[in-house]
Design a protein around this motif. Structure first.
Motif, PDB file in Angstrom:
ATOM      1  N   ALA A  51      57.260  -0.160  39.274  1.00 15.91           N
ATOM      2  CA  ALA A  51      56.964   1.003  38.445  1.00 15.91           C
ATOM      3  C   ALA A  51      55.872   0.686  37.442  1.00 15.91           C
ATOM      4  O   ALA A  51      55.114   1.549  37.039  1.00 15.91           O
ATOM      5  CB  ALA A  51      58.228   1.460  37.735  1.00 15.91           C
ATOM      6  N   SER A  52      55.782  -0.530  37.000  1.00 14.38           N
ATOM      7  CA  SER A  52      54.706  -0.980  36.131  1.00 14.38           C
ATOM      8  C   SER A  52      54.593  -2.486  36.303  1.00 14.38           C
ATOM      9  O   SER A  52      55.432  -3.111  36.927  1.00 14.38           O
ATOM     10  CB  SER A  52      54.990  -0.615  34.672  1.00 14.38           C
ATOM     11  N   ALA A  53      53.539  -3.051  35.755  1.00 17.51           N
ATOM     12  CA  ALA A  53      53.322  -4.484  35.923  1.00 17.51           C
ATOM     13  C   ALA A  53      54.470  -5.273  35.289  1.00 17.51           C
ATOM     14  O   ALA A  53      54.850  -5.035  34.149  1.00 17.51           O
ATOM     15  CB  ALA A  53      51.991  -4.882  35.289  1.00 17.51           C
ATOM     16  N   ALA A  54      55.010  -6.220  36.052  1.00 17.36           N
ATOM     17  CA  ALA A  54      56.101  -7.043  35.542  1.00 17.36           C
ATOM     18  C   ALA A  54      55.533  -8.235  34.793  1.00 17.36           C
ATOM     19  O   ALA A  54      54.386  -8.637  34.981  1.00 17.36           O
ATOM     20  CB  ALA A  54      56.964  -7.522  36.709  1.00 17.36           C
ATOM     21  N   GLU A  55      56.343  -8.798  33.906  1.00 16.77           N
ATOM     22  CA  GLU A  55      55.966 -10.045  33.251  1.00 16.77           C
ATOM     23  C   GLU A  55      55.932 -11.149  34.301  1.00 16.77           C
ATOM     24  O   GLU A  55      56.720 -11.138  35.248  1.00 16.77           O
ATOM     25  CB  GLU A  55      56.969 -10.396  32.153  1.00 16.77           C
ATOM     26  N   ARG A  56      55.045 -12.095  34.114  1.00 18.00           N
ATOM     27  CA  ARG A  56      54.927 -13.165  35.105  1.00 18.00           C
ATOM     28  C   ARG A  56      56.238 -13.944  35.241  1.00 18.00           C
ATOM     29  O   ARG A  56      56.580 -14.418  36.325  1.00 18.00           O
ATOM     30  CB  ARG A  56      53.789 -14.111  34.725  1.00 18.00           C
ATOM     31  N   SER A  57      56.974 -14.062  34.148  1.00 20.05           N
ATOM     32  CA  SER A  57      58.240 -14.791  34.187  1.00 20.05           C
ATOM     33  C   SER A  57      59.278 -14.102  35.073  1.00 20.05           C
ATOM     34  O   SER A  57      60.256 -14.723  35.490  1.00 20.05           O
ATOM     35  CB  SER A  57      58.801 -14.931  32.766  1.00 20.05           C
ATOM     36  N   GLU A  58      59.046 -12.817  35.378  1.00 22.05           N
ATOM     37  CA  GLU A  58      59.969 -12.057  36.215  1.00 22.05           C
ATOM     38  C   GLU A  58      59.633 -12.164  37.704  1.00 22.05           C
ATOM     39  O   GLU A  58      60.400 -11.703  38.545  1.00 22.05           O
ATOM     40  CB  GLU A  58      59.948 -10.580  35.806  1.00 22.05           C
ATOM     41  N   ILE A  59      58.485 -12.747  38.020  1.00 22.16           N
ATOM     42  CA  ILE A  59      58.030 -12.851  39.402  1.00 22.16           C
ATOM     43  C   ILE A  59      58.542 -14.162  40.004  1.00 22.16           C
ATOM     44  O   ILE A  59      58.384 -15.225  39.393  1.00 22.16           O
ATOM     45  CB  ILE A  59      56.491 -12.814  39.482  1.00 22.16           C
ATOM     46  N   THR A  85      53.667 -16.680  42.937  1.00 25.57           N
ATOM     47  CA  THR A  85      52.651 -16.959  41.913  1.00 25.57           C
ATOM     48  C   THR A  85      51.757 -18.096  42.396  1.00 25.57           C
ATOM     49  O   THR A  85      52.174 -18.929  43.206  1.00 25.57           O
ATOM     50  CB  THR A  85      53.294 -17.353  40.578  1.00 25.57           C
ATOM     51  N   TRP A  86      50.519 -18.111  41.903  1.00 28.20           N
ATOM     52  CA  TRP A  86      49.630 -19.183  42.342  1.00 28.20           C
ATOM     53  C   TRP A  86      49.984 -20.503  41.651  1.00 28.20           C
ATOM     54  O   TRP A  86      50.493 -20.528  40.539  1.00 28.20           O
ATOM     55  CB  TRP A  86      48.169 -18.834  42.114  1.00 28.20           C
ATOM     56  N   ALA A  87      49.700 -21.589  42.349  1.00 29.12           N
ATOM     57  CA  ALA A  87      50.037 -22.923  41.855  1.00 29.12           C
ATOM     58  C   ALA A  87      48.771 -23.573  41.313  1.00 29.12           C
ATOM     59  O   ALA A  87      48.016 -24.222  42.050  1.00 29.12           O
ATOM     60  CB  ALA A  87      50.643 -23.767  42.970  1.00 29.12           C
ATOM     61  N   LEU A  88      48.531 -23.415  40.023  1.00 25.84           N
ATOM     62  CA  LEU A  88      47.328 -23.986  39.428  1.00 25.84           C
ATOM     63  C   LEU A  88      47.342 -25.512  39.439  1.00 25.84           C
ATOM     64  O   LEU A  88      46.289 -26.141  39.331  1.00 25.84           O
ATOM     65  CB  LEU A  88      47.171 -23.484  37.987  1.00 25.84           C
ATOM     66  N   SER A  89      48.528 -26.090  39.607  1.00 28.41           N
ATOM     67  CA  SER A  89      48.606 -27.555  39.660  1.00 28.41           C
ATOM     68  C   SER A  89      47.877 -28.112  40.877  1.00 28.41           C
ATOM     69  O   SER A  89      47.570 -29.310  40.932  1.00 28.41           O
ATOM     70  CB  SER A  89      50.068 -28.010  39.673  1.00 28.41           C
ATOM     71  N   ASP A  90      47.602 -27.254  41.869  1.00 31.37           N
ATOM     72  CA  ASP A  90      46.820 -27.710  43.014  1.00 31.37           C
ATOM     73  C   ASP A  90      45.374 -27.991  42.607  1.00 31.37           C
ATOM     74  O   ASP A  90      44.676 -28.750  43.289  1.00 31.37           O
ATOM     75  CB  ASP A  90      46.822 -26.651  44.129  1.00 31.37           C
ATOM     76  N   LEU A  91      44.935 -27.367  41.509  1.00 34.04           N
ATOM     77  CA  LEU A  91      43.586 -27.613  40.999  1.00 34.04           C
ATOM     78  C   LEU A  91      43.588 -28.730  39.960  1.00 34.04           C
ATOM     79  O   LEU A  91      42.830 -29.692  40.066  1.00 34.04           O
ATOM     80  CB  LEU A  91      43.017 -26.328  40.382  1.00 34.04           C
ATOM     81  N   PHE A  92      44.440 -28.564  38.961  1.00 34.80           N
ATOM     82  CA  PHE A  92      44.615 -29.583  37.922  1.00 34.80           C
ATOM     83  C   PHE A  92      46.084 -29.619  37.532  1.00 34.80           C
ATOM     84  O   PHE A  92      46.717 -28.562  37.409  1.00 34.80           O
ATOM     85  CB  PHE A  92      43.760 -29.264  36.682  1.00 34.80           C
ATOM     86  N   PRO A  93      46.639 -30.800  37.294  1.00 34.90           N
ATOM     87  CA  PRO A  93      48.058 -30.890  36.949  1.00 34.90           C
ATOM     88  C   PRO A  93      48.393 -30.256  35.601  1.00 34.90           C
ATOM     89  O   PRO A  93      49.501 -29.763  35.393  1.00 34.90           O
ATOM     90  CB  PRO A  93      48.351 -32.390  36.954  1.00 34.90           C
ATOM     91  N   ASP A  94      47.418 -30.268  34.685  1.00 40.15           N
ATOM     92  CA  ASP A  94      47.663 -29.683  33.362  1.00 40.15           C
ATOM     93  C   ASP A  94      46.323 -29.448  32.671  1.00 40.15           C
ATOM     94  O   ASP A  94      45.252 -29.781  33.199  1.00 40.15           O
ATOM     95  CB  ASP A  94      48.557 -30.603  32.511  1.00 40.15           C
ATOM     96  N   GLU A  95      46.397 -28.887  31.480  1.00 41.88           N
ATOM     97  CA  GLU A  95      45.173 -28.562  30.743  1.00 41.88           C
ATOM     98  C   GLU A  95      44.389 -29.819  30.361  1.00 41.88           C
ATOM     99  O   GLU A  95      43.158 -29.796  30.308  1.00 41.88           O
ATOM    100  CB  GLU A  95      45.506 -27.754  29.492  1.00 41.88           C
TER     101      GLU A  95
END
Length: 282
Positions: A20-28, A33-43
């Motif tokens: 019905a509307s965009a959900a919070e990412r924590s609800e997905i 969700t995409w795995a950014l750790s595949d690019l870099f493990p952390d900031e």
């Protein structure tokens, strides 16, 4: 016909299944969700890579004025530039996707801005390469490709550089065009931030009694309703909300168009459409 009907059925089903509307990412669920750790493990790793690219930019200066000196120097210049570009793209994609996780988080938006600045610095540092290639005698590029095996993988790139001869400027002008990239993207970035996090999307109550927030996701579902009254209500609410900000949207559009006009004029194209399509040989 059967294939078209099946495709239409899938499209309608997808519309009905939209939230019905965009959900919070924590609800997905994490699997969606995409795995950014595949690019870099952390900031910290991301920032290390950003500094790494930044620290290597002076390597390009060693080729200034020497790009056409020999097949080996041309290969060295292109290899260095492309290696830096690949790493810079990895840095940029991580930052962009991190920001897109929640455009309301200013710290993540700052990462994307840092990455954009890095890309601008790289383009500026490498801006002399194409003009120096075009300054070579006719036929020399093809001869270099035949002599130096490393250049064969860059043959498509070199062909494109030669194709764009009429719209490639001096090293000085190319540097200015490269440095203007972040400025030309400002209106688009502001529009994305406004529509992605700051815009006050309206709520409507549908004929079913369900209340829908008409953000892009909610509007997509409401406008696909089989009930005309619901479609009308959603359209009126959605576009009335945008009407209240027409001055802001108009100003952002004006800024975006002016960026296209600048590049069209700087590169000597007849139209903005031609300037946008020609680099990709469309």
């Amino acid at each position: 016909m059967r294939t078209a009907a099946r495709s239409l059925s899938f499209l309608l089903l997808a519309c009905l299944l939209l939230p019905a509307s965009a959900a919070e990412r924590s609800e997905i669920p994490e699997k969606y969700t995409w795995a950014l750790s595949d690019l870099f493990p952390d900031e910290a790793a991301w920032r290390s890579a950003l500094r790494g690219v930044d620290g290597r930019l002076p390597e390009l200066a060693a080729y200034r004025g020497r790009v056409g000196q020999s097949p080996e120097t041309l290969a060295g210049a292109l290899s260095t530039a492309m290696d830096l570009k690949k790493e810079a793209v990895r840095v940029f994609v991580y930052a962009m996707m991190k920001s897109d996780e929640d455009t309301r988080v200013a710290a993540n938006a700052a990462l994307q801005q840092e990455a954009e600045q890095l890309v601008t610095r790289l383009k500026s540092a490498a801006s002399f390469i194409d003009p120096e290639i075009l300054a070579m005698e006719p036929g020399t590029v093809e001869a270099f490709v035949q002599k130096e095996p490393r250049l064969k993988e860059y043959a498509p790139y070199l062909d494109n550089v030669l194709r764009l001869r009429a719209h490639t400027r001096s090293p000085e002008v190319e540097k200015v065009i490269a440095q203007s990239g972040a400025l030309r993207a400002a209106a688009s970035n502001a529009y994305g931030l406004l529509t992605g996090s700051d815009f006050p999307y309206p709520d409507v109550t549908l004929s079913t009694g369900a209340q829908v927030t008409l953000d892009p996701s909610g509007f997509a579902r409401a406008r696909a309703s089989r009930v005309k009254e619901d479609r009308d209500r959603a359209f009126r609410a959605f576009f009335s909300a945008h009407e209240s900000f027409k001055g802001t949207f108009g100003s952002l559009l004006y800024g975006h168009v002016q960026g296209h006009v600048f590049e069209k004029d700087a590169r000597g194209y007849a139209s903005c459409v031609e300037a946008a399509l020609d680099p990709n040989a469309i």
